[in-house]
Design a protein around this motif. Structure first.
Motif, mmCIF file in Angstrom:
data_model
loop_
_atom_site.group_PDB
_atom_site.id
_atom_site.type_symbol
_atom_site.label_atom_id
_atom_site.label_comp_id
_atom_site.label_asym_id
_atom_site.label_seq_id
_atom_site.Cartn_x
_atom_site.Cartn_y
_atom_site.Cartn_z
ATOM 1 N N THR A 188 0.783 -1.119 0.019
ATOM 2 C CA THR A 188 -0.112 -0.075 -0.044
ATOM 3 C C THR A 188 0.582 1.339 0.121
ATOM 4 O O THR A 188 0.683 2.228 -0.715
ATOM 5 N N THR A 229 1.063 4.153 -3.288
ATOM 6 C CA THR A 229 0.462 5.526 -2.775
ATOM 7 C C THR A 229 1.381 6.503 -3.419
ATOM 8 O O THR A 229 0.962 7.524 -4.127
ATOM 9 N N ARG A 281 1.384 6.708 -7.198
ATOM 10 C CA ARG A 281 0.204 7.120 -7.932
ATOM 11 C C ARG A 281 0.240 8.554 -7.913
ATOM 12 O O ARG A 281 -0.092 9.529 -8.785
ATOM 13 N N THR A 326 -8.472 7.386 5.210
ATOM 14 C CA THR A 326 -8.978 6.644 4.172
ATOM 15 C C THR A 326 -9.726 5.892 4.945
ATOM 16 O O THR A 326 -9.729 5.322 6.018
ATOM 17 N N ARG A 381 -3.166 7.468 6.092
ATOM 18 C CA ARG A 381 -2.280 7.382 4.858
ATOM 19 C C ARG A 381 -1.586 8.527 4.546
ATOM 20 O O ARG A 381 -1.925 9.487 4.952
ATOM 21 N N PRO A 422 -1.276 11.246 -1.563
ATOM 22 C CA PRO A 422 -0.230 10.950 -2.570
ATOM 23 C C PRO A 422 -0.130 12.152 -3.331
ATOM 24 O O PRO A 422 1.173 12.525 -3.998
#
Length: 321
Positions: free
Chosen positions: A10, A14, A17, A288, A299, A302
């Motif tokens: 993950t 991230t 992206r 999130t 998180r 991004p």
């Protein structure tokens, strides 16, 4: 600018992206020691490297609107043998068995999705992570490591000596910057540095700026009670050189999110004391919610993280050459 991003699931996806449309030449180097979920089942049944983390990062570099990227992400929710398997994992496993090579399978999957950049497994062999603890115990395998919460990890190694893919070494040697993390400290980031040739190639590349993107929260089974400096110290221990920059979050999650994490003995990753000028603090936080897990997740945003990294690469790293 040629940028290498090293990690696992993950956290690495991230970052990719956010960076994929920034005009960088991106290469993701991905861990292959995962043993949980769909990846673990495929690894055990078919004797192929776990495809899940690789799949996540291929999708991260694909066009968001692509039908094929949505297909690779699709996960079966039946009561049968396909339950919780993702289509992308099955395709990667099939390509591995067809070609006889996990690296070739990954290249074909990257071509199918026409990704922006490269995704490389760190190696092709089936390997497991071994953790040594402060209480003298030894635990083998990522799944079991994540369950042990009553002692601190002292050191980790792989269960066998393996060499990194030649392409991995070549990409690192040509890089202008190497990004490490975010992600599980031992099972997503350091596990890559244990593969022969990876840490050595990073150290040998004197021009490449080495940047660690620190986790926002500690992780049960790996980093309970770890400060920000503890994370950095462990990265540098296995990297065998100093980091140039540490990018860290300086914003606390809301109280309800902190309480949710506290139930798992997890807390924000914070500095223990005064840190040097290599440490750069920003508001990186994004909360999130995932359909498969009702608990809120802290998180990295991004877009914000990518903006900070590109500014850092442009204004600091390359102005020093």
């Amino acid at each position: 600018m040629k940028v290498i991003a090293i990690g696992g699931g993950t956290g690495l996806s991230t970052i990719l992206r956010g960076l994929k449309n920034k005009g960088l030449e991106l290469t993701a180097i991905v861990a292959v020691t995962d043993e949980g979920g769909s990846s673990g089942k495929i690894r055990q049944e078919l004797n192929v490297p776990p495809p899940g983390d690789v799949r996540n990062n291929i999708i991260a570099l694909a066009r968001d609107e692509s039908l094929m990227s949505r297909l690779f992400s699709y996960r079966f929710s039946t009561n049968g043998s396909l339950s919780q398997h993702s289509v992308g994992n099955i395709i990667l496993a099939a390509l591995t068995m067809m070609t006889g090579s996990f690296a070739k399978a990954v290249r074909h999957a990257c071509d199918i999705l026409a990704i922006e950049g490269k995704v490389l497994p760190v190696c092709e062999q089936l390997i497991r992570l071994v953790a040594f603890y402060s209480d003298g115990s030894v635990v083998v395998g990522e799944t079991e490591i994540s369950k042990k919460v009553d002692a601190r990890i002292v050191s980790v190694r792989l269960d066998k000596k393996v060499q990194a893919l030649e392409e991995v070494i070549r990409e690192i040697s040509q890089a202008d910057a190497v990004l490490l993390g975010p992600g599980s400290l031992y099972t997503s980031v350091i596990t890559n540095l244990l593969v022969e040739g990876v840490a050595e190639s990073i150290c040998d590349n004197k021009k490449a700026k080495k940047i660690y993107i620190a986790n926002i929260m500690t992780q049960p089974g790996e980093t309970i009670g770890f400060s920000l400096e503890d994370h950095v110290s462990e990265i540098e221990k296995y990297l065998k050189t100093e980091l140039d920059y540490v990018v860290a979050n300086n914003t606390l999650p809301p109280k309800d999110v902190l309480l949710s994490y506290a139930k798992q003995c997890a807390e924000p990753v914070l500095p223990r004391g005064h840190v040097d000028k290599r440490y750069l603090f920003y508001d990186l936080l994004e909360i999130t919610y995932e359909p498969s897990d009702p608990r809120p997740k802290a998180r990295h945003n991004p877009v914000i993280t990518a903006k900070i990294l590109t500014n850092l690469l442009g204004e600091r790293s390359f102005s020093e050459k």
